[in-house]
Design a protein around this motif. Structure first.
Motif, mmCIF file in Angstrom:
data_model
loop_
_atom_site.group_PDB
_atom_site.id
_atom_site.type_symbol
_atom_site.label_atom_id
_atom_site.label_comp_id
_atom_site.label_asym_id
_atom_site.label_seq_id
_atom_site.Cartn_x
_atom_site.Cartn_y
_atom_site.Cartn_z
ATOM 1 N N ALA A 27 30.559 75.405 11.299
ATOM 2 C CA ALA A 27 30.512 76.546 11.809
ATOM 3 C C ALA A 27 29.978 76.242 13.375
ATOM 4 O O ALA A 27 30.338 77.061 14.323
ATOM 5 N N VAL A 28 29.212 75.279 13.557
ATOM 6 C CA VAL A 28 28.709 75.023 14.971
ATOM 7 C C VAL A 28 29.976 74.697 15.838
ATOM 8 O O VAL A 28 30.047 74.959 17.138
ATOM 9 N N ALA A 29 31.067 74.005 15.075
ATOM 10 C CA ALA A 29 32.223 73.502 15.774
ATOM 11 C C ALA A 29 33.321 74.780 15.678
ATOM 12 O O ALA A 29 34.345 74.554 16.262
ATOM 13 N N HIS A 30 33.006 75.859 15.214
ATOM 14 C CA HIS A 30 33.976 77.031 15.139
ATOM 15 C C HIS A 30 35.243 76.598 14.204
ATOM 16 O O HIS A 30 36.402 77.048 14.623
ATOM 17 N N LEU A 31 35.072 75.611 13.185
ATOM 18 C CA LEU A 31 36.109 75.375 12.468
ATOM 19 C C LEU A 31 35.679 75.676 10.915
ATOM 20 O O LEU A 31 34.644 75.581 10.516
ATOM 21 N N SER A 32 36.895 75.559 10.085
ATOM 22 C CA SER A 32 36.663 75.694 8.863
ATOM 23 C C SER A 32 36.251 74.395 8.116
ATOM 24 O O SER A 32 36.439 73.218 8.940
ATOM 25 N N GLU A 33 35.865 74.307 7.218
ATOM 26 C CA GLU A 33 35.147 73.257 6.608
ATOM 27 C C GLU A 33 36.000 72.032 6.305
ATOM 28 O O GLU A 33 35.699 70.847 6.747
ATOM 29 N N ALA A 34 37.198 72.241 5.757
ATOM 30 C CA ALA A 34 38.068 71.312 5.582
ATOM 31 C C ALA A 34 38.647 70.747 6.935
ATOM 32 O O ALA A 34 39.060 69.642 7.126
ATOM 33 N N HIS A 35 38.960 71.571 7.879
ATOM 34 C CA HIS A 35 39.584 71.278 9.279
ATOM 35 C C HIS A 35 38.248 70.382 9.854
ATOM 36 O O HIS A 35 38.706 69.388 10.601
ATOM 37 N N PHE A 36 37.209 70.750 9.885
ATOM 38 C CA PHE A 36 36.074 70.108 10.413
ATOM 39 C C PHE A 36 36.096 68.746 10.121
ATOM 40 O O PHE A 36 36.067 67.596 10.774
ATOM 41 N N ILE A 37 36.063 68.409 8.559
ATOM 42 C CA ILE A 37 36.024 67.092 8.106
ATOM 43 C C ILE A 37 37.126 66.276 8.491
ATOM 44 O O ILE A 37 37.090 65.221 8.868
ATOM 45 N N ARG A 38 38.432 66.579 8.443
ATOM 46 C CA ARG A 38 39.407 66.117 9.043
ATOM 47 C C ARG A 38 39.303 65.781 10.380
ATOM 48 O O ARG A 38 39.605 64.557 10.763
#
Length: 153
Positions: A27-38
């Motif tokens: 959420a800090v990066a304003h991304l979904s969890e899966a997209h953030f990890i990738r």
């Protein structure tokens, strides 16, 4: 490098001893969890979980060198919840157990020339130079040891 990922990584660095909540960091990066990890893995070369483990091990290495606290206390202080996981992860990353690391690595000591330079008054920073002879770009030390621009208050 993506600024949003850098903000997320900085948030992880600040709270390294806290449990990793990927949803919150994503959420800090304003991304979904899966997209953030990738995205994190593509940018930094490791998953957020592994990055956090490595940061915890790095902090524990400092504590093992610089303090006489027990390995168990250090394990929990840096955010691991299991001594076994801490020891296994430490060995995977460092190549030796926390106990062996402590025996083989004492406190870091800077070379004498660096110690002497750090204790020497700095003419370049304007310390000890009369105000009239200081360059307008000189930096002086504040009462808190932080550098402040000359004339700024």
């Amino acid at each position: 490098m993506n600024r949003r990922l850098l903000r997320a990584r900085d948030a992880m660095d600040r709270a390294y001893a806290e449990p990793l909540d990927v949803r919150v960091v994503a959420a800090v990066a304003h991304l979904s969890e899966a997209h953030f990890i990738r995205s994190f893995r593509a940018t930094f070369g490791e998953t957020p979980h592994r990055y956090l483990q490595r940061r915890r091990v790095e902090r524990s290495m400092f504590l093992l060198r610089e303090t006489d606290r027990s390995i168990t206390d250090i394990c929990f202080d840096v955010g691991f919840t299991s001594l076994g996981t801490f020891s296994r992860t430490f060995r995977e990353i460092v190549g030796e157990t926390p106990s062996d690391y402590r025996v083989g690595h004492g406190p870091l000591v800077a070379p004498n020339c660096f110690q002497m330079a750090a204790m020497r008054p700095s003419v370049a920073a304007g310390v000890g130079v009369p105000t009239s002879r200081r360059s307008p770009h000189a930096v002086r030390s504040s009462s808190f040891g932080e550098a402040t621009a000359a004339g700024a208050r």
